[in-house]
Structures are given as structure tokens and as C-alpha cells.
Design a protein around this motif. Structure first.
Motif: not given
Length: 357
Positions: A210, A214, A251-252, A255, A267, A269, A272, A277, A280, A319
Motif C-alpha cells: 500500500s 489507500t 476491480s483489481r 481491491d 470499494v 483500493l 492506489c 483513485a 477509477r 484517500h
């Protein structure tokens, strides 16, 4: 749970706390009974044989002490304890030339522990060892015919006891797994629950993957109550399922997509950056706008085009570490952004940097 873990974990009990208490109880009962009958019925064996007989129980007590005082006993200790107890019982029987049923009954104690607490492989190993010791004791001290009868009955009892206990424990394991899965996954959407989201968010803060930070996106379906009122709750369920599928499909692997409750989805992430972010989240917003959801089969009224329903969503993004310093602040920042998006007219994305003061 028929399979066992790899390496030392294969011997760790199902429930360490319960196993520790069982070790203490079984050891205390066996010790108390042995001491009591040693006083009431003094042994006629020699001093040397007495020392040999005491060596096993002392070792068992030592292992029981290690298990009871250690926060996380090593995996091998959990198997060594019942194995040592089994061998100790056999040595004591040999030393006292006792092949009576009373002496053989003690073989049940290690079986009770292994069958109820250990997994299948170590439980089978212990049962085989106990039966082998029983056969050695009886055939060494009794006539062949009597030994065969005693060993047959005792081994059958040991195997049945171990099997019944193991079956019950494995069944309980499966039920617990099912309950944990039900608690982890929302039954309607197939998304993870809020509890799993919270755990993943906390874990991501300390994860090596991370480095970019995040991000958390909270999605609220616009006018969802109106959808339920006009088309019925079954139509609302379909809308939730389709949007959940959309989020999951976009989504990855790292995720985590969650249903927080009602029509709020999220979601998470990990790893990220904020610009990524935002990009996305904007893509998710566009994909929701383009979605056409067929609710004709369950709708209580006809939609404008007769078959499909258009929906929009409001998204709030935050974030960490840009907008927050911990998980609580991350949730709060994303939630405030969501309400800013809804106040701003819905069908849009808001972040703490774009939200009005």
C-alpha cells in the motif's frame, strides 16, 4: 475440515484455549488417580522399575506445563503430549506387569484429547500408536488368546472413540466455516460485508503493498427508495445486484468490494494513489450511467422504454494519507464527500478537495 495445515500448523489444535484446558484437566485427573492408588495399593515392583514408571508421567507433566504456560506452544508439542502419555501408560503397564482392563483404560485419555482437539492426521497417528501400545502390552503379559480378546476390544473402543470425536469436531468446523462465510458475504449481492471491509481497511494501512496509499470509494444509488416504491423491492434487489456485479467486474484482484448496508456500496483500493483513485471512481461513475437494467419481469409498473431502467449513483472518495490519518478518518472523509456529491445534485463524484465548505 478433513484436511490439515502444512508444517507445524498440522498439529495445532482447533481451539488452542479449549485444548489447553483439556490438557490441564486430563493431566490432573490422571495424576490424581495414579497418586491415590499408589497410596491405597502400594506397588510391589522394585525401586528401579518404580523410577522407570515415574519417568513418563514426569515428562507428561512437563509437556502439560509447557502447553499451559506458553502463549503459543509449538505445533509439535501438541502431538508430543498425547504421544508421550500413550507411551508412558504402556511403560507403566510393562513395569508393573499390569495388563488388566483398569490399566488399559488410561489409553482413552490421550485419545479423548487427540480426537476432540487435533486434526485428522495427528488423531489417526495417535490412535494407531495407542492401539500398537495396547497390542504390545497385552501380548507381552497375557496368553495369546486372552491378549487377542483384550486387545481387540480395547483397540475397537479406542478407534471408535477417536472416530466419533473427530467426526463431531470436523462437523463443527464445517458449521463454523459456513457461519463465518455467511457473516463475511452479503447474501443478496455476493459482496463482502462491512465487517470484512473494516478488517481489510485496517490491514491495508500496514501492508507492504500500500505504498501509494489507500483509497475508499463509497457509492450510493441515487433515488433508490423511489425505485423500490415505483417498481417494487424485487426490482430494487436486481438494481443492487447489477451494480454490485459492475463494481466487482471493474476491480483489481487486490481491491475489496463491499455492501456497507442498504443501497450503500464501497470499494477499498489498497496501493492506489489519489489521482489513480479519482480516475477509477470517474470510470465507475460513467459505467453506472451507461448501465441499463432489465426489471420488466418483476417491476410493478412499466419503465419509459418498456423494459430497462436507468440508474445513477453518487460517489464519495477519500484517500489515506492525503485526507486522513487512520481508518476512522478515512471513512468519515469518504462519507462527507458522498453527502457533498448528493447535495451537489447527485450523479457525480466528490472528494474532500472538491467538496464545498
Amino acid at each position: 475440515m478433513g484436511g490439515s495445515a502444512v508444517g507445524g500448523d498440522a498439529y495445532v489444535p482447533r481451539d488452542v484455549a479449549v485444548a489447553k484446558r483439556l490438557v490441564v484437566v486430563l493431566t490432573a485427573v490422571a495424576t490424581a488417580v495414579s497418586v491415590l492408588f499408589a497410596v491405597l495399593v502400594p506397588s510391589s515392583q522394585s525401586f528401579e522399575l518404580t523410577l522407570v514408571s515415574l519417568a513418563g508421567p514426569v515428562l507428561v507433566l512437563g509437556l502439560a506445563t509447557v502447553i499451559s504456560v506458553s502463549p503459543e506452544p509449538a505445533g509439535w508439542v501438541w502431538l508430543a503430549y498425547p504421544m508421550t502419555a500413550t507411551v508412558s501408560i504402556a511403560v507403566s503397564d510393562f513395569a508393573s506387569a499390569d495388563a488388566s482392563v483398569t490399566g488399559q483404560l488410561f489409553f482413552l485419555f490421550p485419545i479423548l484429547f487427540a480426537g476432540s482437539q487435533l486434526r485428522r492426521r495427528p488423531a489417526v497417528l495417535l490412535t494407531v500408536a495407542a492401539c500398537a501400545c495396547e497390542v504390545l502390552v497385552t501380548f507381552s503379559l497375557l496368553p495369546a488368546r486372552s491378549a487377542a480378546v483384550d486387545a481387540g476390544y480395547v483397540c475397537a473402543s479406542l478407534a471408535a472413540t477417536a472416530g466419533i470425536l473427530a467426526y463431531g469436531a470436523e462437523r463443527a468446523d464445517r458449521l463454523i466455516e459456513q457461519l463465518q462465510e455467511q457473516a463475511a458475504v452479503d447474501s443478496l449481492t455476493g459482496l463482502y460485508t462491512r465487517r470484512i471491509l473494516d478488517s481489510a481497511a485496517a490491514t491495508s494501512l500496514h501492508s507492504a503493498g500500500s505504498d501509494g496509499g489507500t483509497a475508499l470509494i463509497i457509492i450510493d444509488i441515487d433515488r433508490f427508495k423511489q425505485i423500490n416504491d415505483e417498481h417494487g423491492h424485487l426490482a430494487g434487489d436486481i438494481v443492487l445486484q447489477r451494480i454490485a456485479d459492475l463494481l466487482r467486474d471493474n476491480s483489481r484482484r487486490t481491491d475489496l468490494v463491499s455492501r456497507m448496508g442498504g443501497d450503500e456500496l464501497a470499494v477499498l483500493l489498497p496501493g492506489c494513489t489519489l489521482p489513480d483513485a479519482v480516475e477509477r471512481a470517474e470510470e465507475l461513475l460513467r459505467r453506472v450511467r451507461a448501465l441499463r437494467i432489465d426489471v420488466a419481469a418483476v417491476s410493478m409498473c412499466r419503465t419509459a422504454d418498456g423494459s430497462s431502467l436507468r440508474v445513477t449513483a453518487s460517489l464519495g472518495l477519500a484517500h489515506l494519507p492525503t485526507h486522513a490519518t487512520d481508518v476512522h478518518d478515512l471513512y468519515r472523509a469518504a462519507d462527507l464527500s458522498l453527502y457533498a456529491a448528493k447535495r451537489g445534485g447527485r450523479d457525480q463524484l466528490a472528494t474532500p478537495l472538491t467538496a464545498p465548505v
